[in-house]
Design a protein around this motif. Structure first.
Motif, mmCIF file in Angstrom:
data_model
loop_
_atom_site.group_PDB
_atom_site.id
_atom_site.type_symbol
_atom_site.label_atom_id
_atom_site.label_comp_id
_atom_site.label_asym_id
_atom_site.label_seq_id
_atom_site.Cartn_x
_atom_site.Cartn_y
_atom_site.Cartn_z
ATOM 1 N N GLY A 25 8.826 15.254 27.200
ATOM 2 C CA GLY A 25 8.580 14.178 28.134
ATOM 3 C C GLY A 25 7.013 14.034 27.835
ATOM 4 N N GLY A 26 6.285 13.319 28.802
ATOM 5 C CA GLY A 26 4.811 12.909 28.678
ATOM 6 C C GLY A 26 3.904 14.057 28.912
ATOM 7 N N SER A 27 2.707 13.775 28.810
ATOM 8 C CA SER A 27 1.968 14.745 29.454
ATOM 9 C C SER A 27 0.551 13.893 30.042
ATOM 10 C CB SER A 27 0.999 14.988 27.908
ATOM 11 O OG SER A 27 0.377 13.986 27.234
ATOM 12 N N ALA A 260 9.170 19.784 13.952
ATOM 13 C CA ALA A 260 7.787 19.178 13.384
ATOM 14 C C ALA A 260 6.538 20.383 13.592
ATOM 15 C CB ALA A 260 7.396 17.925 14.134
ATOM 16 N N VAL A 261 5.697 20.507 12.713
ATOM 17 C CA VAL A 261 4.809 21.505 12.622
ATOM 18 C C VAL A 261 3.428 20.825 12.454
ATOM 19 C CG1 VAL A 261 6.010 23.331 11.964
ATOM 20 C CG2 VAL A 261 4.844 22.143 10.282
ATOM 21 N N ASP A 262 2.276 21.380 12.688
ATOM 22 C CA ASP A 262 0.882 20.811 12.469
ATOM 23 C C ASP A 262 0.779 20.409 11.103
ATOM 24 O OD1 ASP A 262 -1.844 20.636 12.497
ATOM 25 O OD2 ASP A 262 -2.217 22.604 12.480
ATOM 26 N N GLY A 263 0.242 19.195 11.080
ATOM 27 C CA GLY A 263 0.075 18.647 9.661
ATOM 28 C C GLY A 263 1.388 17.639 9.091
ATOM 29 N N ASP A 264 2.372 17.834 9.812
ATOM 30 C CA ASP A 264 3.530 16.948 9.439
ATOM 31 C C ASP A 264 3.160 15.500 9.587
ATOM 32 O OD1 ASP A 264 5.396 18.947 8.434
ATOM 33 O OD2 ASP A 264 6.712 18.932 10.139
ATOM 34 N N ARG A 265 3.715 14.500 8.713
ATOM 35 C CA ARG A 265 3.341 13.239 8.776
ATOM 36 C C ARG A 265 4.488 12.735 9.810
ATOM 37 N NH1 ARG A 265 -0.611 9.337 8.243
ATOM 38 N NH2 ARG A 265 0.201 7.471 7.798
ATOM 39 N N ILE A 266 4.272 11.878 10.877
ATOM 40 C CA ILE A 266 5.134 11.647 11.763
ATOM 41 C C ILE A 266 4.894 10.146 11.946
ATOM 42 C CG2 ILE A 266 5.751 11.664 13.959
ATOM 43 C CD1 ILE A 266 6.202 14.152 12.681
ATOM 44 N N GLU A 267 6.004 9.140 12.216
ATOM 45 C CA GLU A 267 5.804 7.712 12.331
ATOM 46 C C GLU A 267 6.987 7.809 13.830
ATOM 47 O OE1 GLU A 267 6.714 5.028 9.616
ATOM 48 O OE2 GLU A 267 5.298 5.716 7.868
ATOM 49 N N VAL A 268 6.276 7.190 14.904
ATOM 50 C CA VAL A 268 6.966 7.121 16.141
ATOM 51 C C VAL A 268 7.155 5.638 16.316
ATOM 52 C CG1 VAL A 268 6.740 7.628 18.491
ATOM 53 C CG2 VAL A 268 5.968 9.204 16.686
ATOM 54 N N GLU A 269 8.354 5.037 16.589
ATOM 55 C CA GLU A 269 8.583 3.689 17.108
ATOM 56 C C GLU A 269 9.082 4.036 18.557
ATOM 57 O OE1 GLU A 269 10.587 0.461 15.028
ATOM 58 O OE2 GLU A 269 12.092 0.698 16.334
ATOM 59 N N GLY A 270 8.404 3.331 19.562
ATOM 60 C CA GLY A 270 9.122 3.540 20.970
ATOM 61 C C GLY A 270 8.252 2.603 21.837
ATOM 62 N N PHE A 271 8.517 3.047 22.974
ATOM 63 C CA PHE A 271 7.732 2.263 24.210
ATOM 64 C C PHE A 271 6.401 3.009 24.671
ATOM 65 C CE2 PHE A 271 12.005 0.345 24.331
ATOM 66 C CZ PHE A 271 11.798 -0.852 24.261
ATOM 67 N N ILE A 272 5.378 2.467 25.026
ATOM 68 C CA ILE A 272 4.330 3.343 25.564
ATOM 69 C C ILE A 272 4.611 3.589 27.000
ATOM 70 C CG2 ILE A 272 1.867 3.087 26.450
ATOM 71 C CD1 ILE A 272 1.374 1.352 23.778
ATOM 72 N N THR A 273 4.739 4.921 27.321
ATOM 73 C CA THR A 273 5.266 5.552 28.514
ATOM 74 C C THR A 273 4.077 6.054 29.456
ATOM 75 O OG1 THR A 273 5.712 7.701 27.289
ATOM 76 C CG2 THR A 273 7.260 5.842 27.587
ATOM 77 N N VAL A 283 3.675 7.500 23.408
ATOM 78 C CA VAL A 283 4.889 6.982 22.937
ATOM 79 C C VAL A 283 6.134 7.538 23.186
ATOM 80 C CG1 VAL A 283 5.999 5.622 21.091
ATOM 81 C CG2 VAL A 283 3.661 5.721 21.310
ATOM 82 N N GLY A 284 6.909 7.159 24.144
ATOM 83 C CA GLY A 284 7.891 7.910 24.628
ATOM 84 C C GLY A 284 7.839 9.376 24.974
ATOM 85 N N GLY A 285 6.615 9.740 25.466
ATOM 86 C CA GLY A 285 6.277 11.160 25.714
ATOM 87 C C GLY A 285 5.606 11.729 24.776
ATOM 88 N N ILE A 286 5.312 11.332 23.630
ATOM 89 C CA ILE A 286 4.538 11.935 22.471
ATOM 90 C C ILE A 286 3.220 11.481 22.687
ATOM 91 C CG2 ILE A 286 4.137 12.305 20.047
ATOM 92 C CD1 ILE A 286 7.127 11.960 19.703
#
Length: 491
Positions: A25-27, A260-273, A283-286
């Protein structure tokens, strides 16, 4: 939810080789209850984790990237499976690499885990939503329904039926469904959510409107072996108690981005939560942060806010925050047409339906629901006269062309449907995407709540840019004789 706890949960999950379909979840000051981590989408420039809806197969295409799966392992709800067990629209996690061309890659692990699976408690056709195990599920033009529903839409779902929902979570904790499938009696119930109302004496907690009784459950991956308020979990069970509570047999802590670890390339698609500012949001808790170098597509930083759908590209830092290099603001999909294909141009990834030009791209979800049952379906498999359903948006704006997000072939039917924004009004007709919709004394008109209204009321209320759906028959290539016309609302 406490970010340190989530990151620790993710580390534990990684060590146990767990690869959940939805993360934690979110922070910070997140909207309660915070939803799980959304799927990061395809486009890894090096090692990383990607999650998104399947658009087609051969090997597997997720968010425009075709991943070779010859050496990949598959998990479906934690059970070993194969690529043949998957369906378009299901959100899957892909761990692996992507090639320099940005469109192909190699999957090491592919995992599917539903958002919720259980009996339907209620259905609201007007609001296009249903409730499953206390979770509100929103249906949109991005939702694929399995063709074993009759019809393959929300109208084909019934109260009490067991369904499996794959989707993304919004800021209110609702599930925005990408695929819904029926399941047989005896299916194990599953639900994801954030723990609230924890009662360690009674051994119960809530996931949105569902109470979970974990007194007889196995607890897995929890720090200190105990559930805590704000934990993002998956609860499983075979039955409900007398008060409708889930009698859990297993409750598992899930992390933000397992694997996933530090330095990984991530693309997140989702709703701003969660939204504090354009530099600090989830975005979806991230958690996501932007910098002066971040570029924006589809809008500007000022357009960001709660429940806005975005795609964020960036690298994961040591604190579990995505440092965004690009933010793509995604607009809702409101256009739908169901009719025979007028022409097909597979070479140029285009077709014409009801006189409306349609383009497809690597993000278009293709599925054959006709008796031909071609899998995977491509434009090369389509023929003039095939009965098609196309959903998407007018792109570029004002072009009269549909950019398809979903294209489905169905068995032949004379019924024609068109949903879109009204261009012109001339009682008793309107036009949408260049198609004239003629009404007459037999046409049924409905308001946005599905109530029958008069023709006079409809034409008094309709304006240019009203979202309207028309059903009827095709009088000519660009004319519909409408049997029903109704106002719709965007989701």
């Amino acid at each position: 939810m406490n970010l340190k706890k989530l990151l620790l949960g993710a580390a534990v999950a990684s060590l146990l080789a767990l690869f959940a379909g939805c993360g934690g979840g979110g922070s910070g000051d997140s909207v309660a209850p915070p939803p799980p981590a959304p799927p990061p989408t395809g486009g890894i420039g090096r090692n990383g984790v990607a999650v998104g809806p399947i658009t087609t197969f051969g090997s597997i295409v997720v968010n425009g990237v075709r991943y070779e799966t010859n050496s990949a392992t598959f998990l479906l709800d934690g059970v070993a499976g194969t690529e043949d067990d998957l369906k378009v629209g299901q959100i899957v996690s892909v761990k692996g690499t992507i090639n320099d061309d940005g469109t192909t890659g190699t999957a090491d692990e592919v995992n599917f885990d539903d958002s919720v699976k259980g009996p339907v408690e209620s259905i609201d056709l007007a609001l296009k939503q249903l409730v499953v195990l206390g979770q509100t599920v929103l249906v949109s033009l991005d939702t694929s329904f399995d063709d074993s529903f009759s019809p393959a839409s929300l109208d084909g779902v019934s109260v009490g039926q067991i369904v499996e929902v794959s989707g993304q979570f919004d800021a209110n904790g609702n599930i925005v469904a990408t695929r819904i499938e029926p399941k047989p009696a005896g299916t194990e119930f599953e639900v994801h959510g954030t723990v609230t109302g924890l009662n360690t004496t009674a051994q119960t907690f809530s996931l949105n409107a569902l109470v979970v009784d974990y007194s007889s459950a196995t607890l897995d991956n929890f720090v200190g072996g105990q559930i805590a308020e704000g934990d993002f979990v998956e609860a499983k069970g075979m039955s409900l108690g007398a008060s409708g509570e889930l009698l859990a047999t297993k409750v598992e802590l899930e992390g933000l981005l397992p694997g996933a670890v530090d330095g990984d390339r991530i693309e997140v698609e989702g709703f701003i939560t969660r939204f504090v500012s354009a530099q600090d949001f989830d975005v979806g808790g991230i958690p996501v942060t932007t910098t002066g170098s971040t570029t924006y597509e589809g809008g500007v930083a000022a357009d960001l806010g709660l429940n806005i759908k975005v795609e964020v590209e960036g690298d994961l830092n040591a604190s579990g925050v995505i440092v965004a290099t690009k933010v793509d603001i995604r607009r809702s999909k409101a256009v739908r047409v169901v009719a025979d294909a007028d022409s097909i141009d597979a070479t140029n990834n285009s077709l014409v339906v009801l006189g409306i030009p349609v383009t497809v791209d690597v993000l278009t979800r293709l599925e054959d629901k006709s008796n031909a049952d071609v899998d995977p379906l491509t434009l090369n498999d389509l023929n003039v006269g095939d009965y098609l359903e196309v959903r998407g948006s007018e792109f570029p704006a004002g072009s009269g062309t549909i950019l398809a997000t979903i294209l489905e072939r169905e068995d032949a039917d004379s019924r024609v449907e068109l949903q879109g924004f009204v261009d012109t009004i001339s009682d008793p007709s309107i036009t949408i995407l260049g198609v004239t919709i003629d009404t007459n004394g037999s046409t049924v008109f409905r308001d946005i709540n599905d109530n029958v209204i008069s023709s006079a009321d409809f034409f008094n209320q309709v304006t240019t840019n009203s979202l309207v759906k028309a059903t009827g028959s095709e009088a000519s290539d660009t004319v519909i004789t409408a049997t029903e016309v109704e106002f719709e609302f965007e989701i």
